[in-house]
Motif scaffolding. Sequence first.
Motif, PDB file in Angstrom:
ATOM      1  N   GLU A 144       0.808  -1.213   0.000  1.00 42.13           N
ATOM      2  CA  GLU A 144       0.000   0.000   0.000  1.00 42.13           C
ATOM      3  C   GLU A 144       0.846   1.270   0.000  1.00 42.13           C
ATOM      4  OE1 GLU A 144      -3.741   0.556   0.004  1.00 42.13           O
ATOM      5  OE2 GLU A 144      -2.951  -1.102  -1.181  1.00 42.13           O
ATOM      6  N   SER A 145       2.073   1.155   0.508  1.00 39.03           N
ATOM      7  CA  SER A 145       2.953   2.325   0.512  1.00 39.03           C
ATOM      8  C   SER A 145       3.858   2.367  -0.715  1.00 39.03           C
ATOM      9  CB  SER A 145       3.788   2.365   1.792  1.00 39.03           C
ATOM     10  OG  SER A 145       4.543   1.181   1.953  1.00 39.03           O
ATOM     11  N   GLY A 146       3.617   1.466  -1.673  1.00 35.43           N
ATOM     12  CA  GLY A 146       4.318   1.508  -2.948  1.00 35.43           C
ATOM     13  C   GLY A 146       5.572   0.672  -3.043  1.00 35.43           C
ATOM     14  N   ASN A 147       5.881  -0.086  -1.997  1.00 30.14           N
ATOM     15  CA  ASN A 147       7.082  -0.924  -2.010  1.00 30.14           C
ATOM     16  C   ASN A 147       6.720  -2.332  -2.502  1.00 30.14           C
ATOM     17  OD1 ASN A 147       9.055   0.990  -0.768  1.00 30.14           O
ATOM     18  ND2 ASN A 147       7.570   0.885   0.918  1.00 30.14           N
ATOM     19  N   ILE A 148       6.390  -2.420  -3.787  1.00 34.83           N
ATOM     20  CA  ILE A 148       5.820  -3.640  -4.341  1.00 34.83           C
ATOM     21  C   ILE A 148       6.802  -4.805  -4.257  1.00 34.83           C
ATOM     22  CG2 ILE A 148       4.690  -4.666  -6.339  1.00 34.83           C
ATOM     23  CD1 ILE A 148       3.207  -2.294  -5.106  1.00 34.83           C
ATOM     24  N   GLY A 149       8.039  -4.565  -4.638  1.00 33.75           N
ATOM     25  CA  GLY A 149       9.024  -5.640  -4.623  1.00 33.75           C
ATOM     26  C   GLY A 149       9.223  -6.228  -3.245  1.00 33.75           C
ATOM     27  N   GLN A 150       9.336  -5.354  -2.246  1.00 32.03           N
ATOM     28  CA  GLN A 150       9.497  -5.841  -0.877  1.00 32.03           C
ATOM     29  C   GLN A 150       8.261  -6.609  -0.422  1.00 32.03           C
ATOM     30  OE1 GLN A 150      11.075  -2.911   2.013  1.00 32.03           O
ATOM     31  NE2 GLN A 150      11.507  -1.604   0.250  1.00 32.03           N
ATOM     32  N   ALA A 151       7.081  -6.117  -0.821  1.00 29.38           N
ATOM     33  CA  ALA A 151       5.839  -6.791  -0.443  1.00 29.38           C
ATOM     34  C   ALA A 151       5.791  -8.203  -1.023  1.00 29.38           C
ATOM     35  CB  ALA A 151       4.637  -5.984  -0.905  1.00 29.38           C
ATOM     36  N   VAL A 152       6.161  -8.337  -2.285  1.00 27.36           N
ATOM     37  CA  VAL A 152       6.157  -9.655  -2.937  1.00 27.36           C
ATOM     38  C   VAL A 152       7.068 -10.616  -2.184  1.00 27.36           C
ATOM     39  CG1 VAL A 152       6.841 -10.909  -5.019  1.00 27.36           C
ATOM     40  CG2 VAL A 152       5.541  -8.781  -5.221  1.00 27.36           C
ATOM     41  N   GLU A 153       8.244 -10.132  -1.796  1.00 29.40           N
ATOM     42  CA  GLU A 153       9.184 -10.980  -1.060  1.00 29.40           C
ATOM     43  C   GLU A 153       8.610 -11.402   0.291  1.00 29.40           C
ATOM     44  OE1 GLU A 153      13.756 -10.873   0.704  1.00 29.40           O
ATOM     45  OE2 GLU A 153      12.983  -9.181  -0.450  1.00 29.40           O
ATOM     46  N   VAL A 154       7.980 -10.464   0.983  1.00 25.06           N
ATOM     47  CA  VAL A 154       7.381 -10.788   2.291  1.00 25.06           C
ATOM     48  C   VAL A 154       6.255 -11.796   2.126  1.00 25.06           C
ATOM     49  CG1 VAL A 154       5.991  -9.840   4.169  1.00 25.06           C
ATOM     50  CG2 VAL A 154       8.044  -8.630   3.412  1.00 25.06           C
ATOM     51  N   PHE A 155       5.364 -11.562   1.173  1.00 20.43           N
ATOM     52  CA  PHE A 155       4.247 -12.484   0.957  1.00 20.43           C
ATOM     53  C   PHE A 155       4.739 -13.875   0.553  1.00 20.43           C
ATOM     54  CE2 PHE A 155       1.417  -8.658  -0.112  1.00 20.43           C
ATOM     55  CZ  PHE A 155       0.733  -8.725   1.092  1.00 20.43           C
ATOM     56  N   SER A 156       5.843 -13.938  -0.176  1.00 19.11           N
ATOM     57  CA  SER A 156       6.330 -15.228  -0.674  1.00 19.11           C
ATOM     58  C   SER A 156       6.747 -16.160   0.459  1.00 19.11           C
ATOM     59  CB  SER A 156       7.508 -15.008  -1.634  1.00 19.11           C
ATOM     60  OG  SER A 156       8.668 -14.577  -0.922  1.00 19.11           O
ATOM     61  N   LYS A 157       6.998 -15.605   1.632  1.00 20.70           N
ATOM     62  CA  LYS A 157       7.444 -16.428   2.759  1.00 20.70           C
ATOM     63  C   LYS A 157       6.296 -16.911   3.631  1.00 20.70           C
ATOM     64  CE  LYS A 157      12.049 -14.380   2.775  1.00 20.70           C
ATOM     65  NZ  LYS A 157      13.060 -13.605   3.509  1.00 20.70           N
ATOM     66  N   LEU A 158       5.066 -16.555   3.246  1.00 19.71           N
ATOM     67  CA  LEU A 158       3.908 -17.153   3.913  1.00 19.71           C
ATOM     68  C   LEU A 158       3.667 -18.548   3.341  1.00 19.71           C
ATOM     69  CD1 LEU A 158       1.591 -14.013   4.015  1.00 19.71           C
ATOM     70  CD2 LEU A 158       2.596 -15.162   5.987  1.00 19.71           C
ATOM     71  N   ASP A 159       3.040 -19.390   4.130  1.00 18.41           N
ATOM     72  CA  ASP A 159       2.853 -20.797   3.767  1.00 18.41           C
ATOM     73  C   ASP A 159       1.508 -20.981   3.068  1.00 18.41           C
ATOM     74  OD1 ASP A 159       2.696 -23.508   3.539  1.00 18.41           O
ATOM     75  OD2 ASP A 159       2.844 -23.946   5.682  1.00 18.41           O
ATOM     76  N   ASN A 160       1.537 -21.139   1.760  1.00 18.78           N
ATOM     77  CA  ASN A 160       0.289 -21.263   1.004  1.00 18.78           C
ATOM     78  C   ASN A 160      -0.421 -22.589   1.237  1.00 18.78           C
ATOM     79  OD1 ASN A 160      -1.550 -20.051  -0.736  1.00 18.78           O
ATOM     80  ND2 ASN A 160       0.065 -19.379  -2.132  1.00 18.78           N
TER      81      ASN A 160
END
Length: 469
Positions: A252-268
């Motif tokens: 939401e604050s525009g840091n898309i790349g960092q967000a993708v990396e953070v989300f990728s470490k959640l367990d789908n």
Amino acid sequence: MSIELLWKKAVTAQNAGFPSKAEKYCHDILGRNATHSNAIHLLAALYLEKKQPEKALKLLDQYIELDPASPDAHSNRGNALHALGRFGESIAAHRTAIKINPSNAVTHYNLANSLCQINDINSAVETYRFAIKLDPTLPQPYSNLASILSELGLYQEAEEKALHAIKLCPEYIDAHYNLANAIREQGHYSRAIKAYLQVLSLSPNHCDALCNLGLTLFTVSLEEAAKTLSHAITVNPAHSLARFYLGVALEESGNIGQAVEVFSKLDNTDTVDRERLSSWEYVRKNRTKNTRMISDTFSTLSYAFDISPNEGLICEFGVRHGTSIRFIAGMTTRKIHGFDSFLGLPEAWGDEQIGVYSTNAVVPDLPKNVDIHVGSFEKTLPPFLDRFTETIAFANIDCDLYSSTKIILNLLAPRIKNGTILVFDEYLINPTWQSDEYKAFQEARKKYNWVTDYIGFCMVGKQAVIRIR
């Protein structure tokens, strides 16, 4: 050295803060007299302190054979069983201790802790209150009661109890944490931030406090929220709630790349993580340039009410203790209608049991411009709609269940018109969100050919604001 002298040395070592020496003396005593009851009991207590409940339980069973009328032994046995997750047996042991000595506040407190674990919340609340009555100087029952009262939605009393615990023990970390949570749930976000910071001054790596502070900081700054949530997952990388909302704050604050990396470490493969991620994906796909992303529950209600029609019915479905309906009532002099059985959910919901969120049929005191309709929705809504013929201007739907939401929307459908604002309180995030309020609304939208806009989402509050047009 005589057994009597060994026992004196064991007690002296324990009182002086040398438990390992006390343990050695107890073993020496029991090597010479295996039925020395005092050494058995002290050694059991030492094992409890060392978090070795299996060894403690074995000794306590041995001690109780020697002295079945010892309330302390039964109480400690309850503590050992609690530590082993055998909560039903723990409750029985504490009750045996209380039968022998009804006036021990600590035993009542420990009983309440075990009652919480089997979700007997009403009994736990009553037992914490009785422990406080027996010994008003113990801070722990006040703090734990504060935590339970917050779960019950009694946030003001929870705040009072946490403050009392802090007065008795100013550096009691759990009490400060429970205080912060109670303040936050009332919507006093500036005070909550200060309270969480106080927790962190006492315990800088308190991960749950960091997470909840981060969620509260959504009301101030996405950057500050992200910074705090990042600290939380540094402390505990497995804290998935903090990780998810860190991803939201970054994106939401525009840091898309960092967000993708953070989300990728959640367990789908984990249901909780997967449904949080699916909620966020749904919001991404369905928001428009006119959709407002809102920071908190009360701001969501305020925004939704401000854009609702000036004429028509204002309703809330799911009142409980009245926190949200009081807030709505404070924004208007118009009449507000609240609907609730006050008996809790009529069926199980996810991990929640039937009857959860009950007030035991107690209707809260509410502002004069609030009328309450007590009973199930299917029984109270038809006569209400016969009596009041206006369209629906604003409805806050907080009934959690698919079945209840479906009943509400089907009965309200003829009154839901152009401009009607619907707020759903449990629309997103929950593991079963796609089968709950969301599903009921999607079915009603198709059935009644409603044209709708998502005009607001609150990720922290799990809410959606929908306008009919």
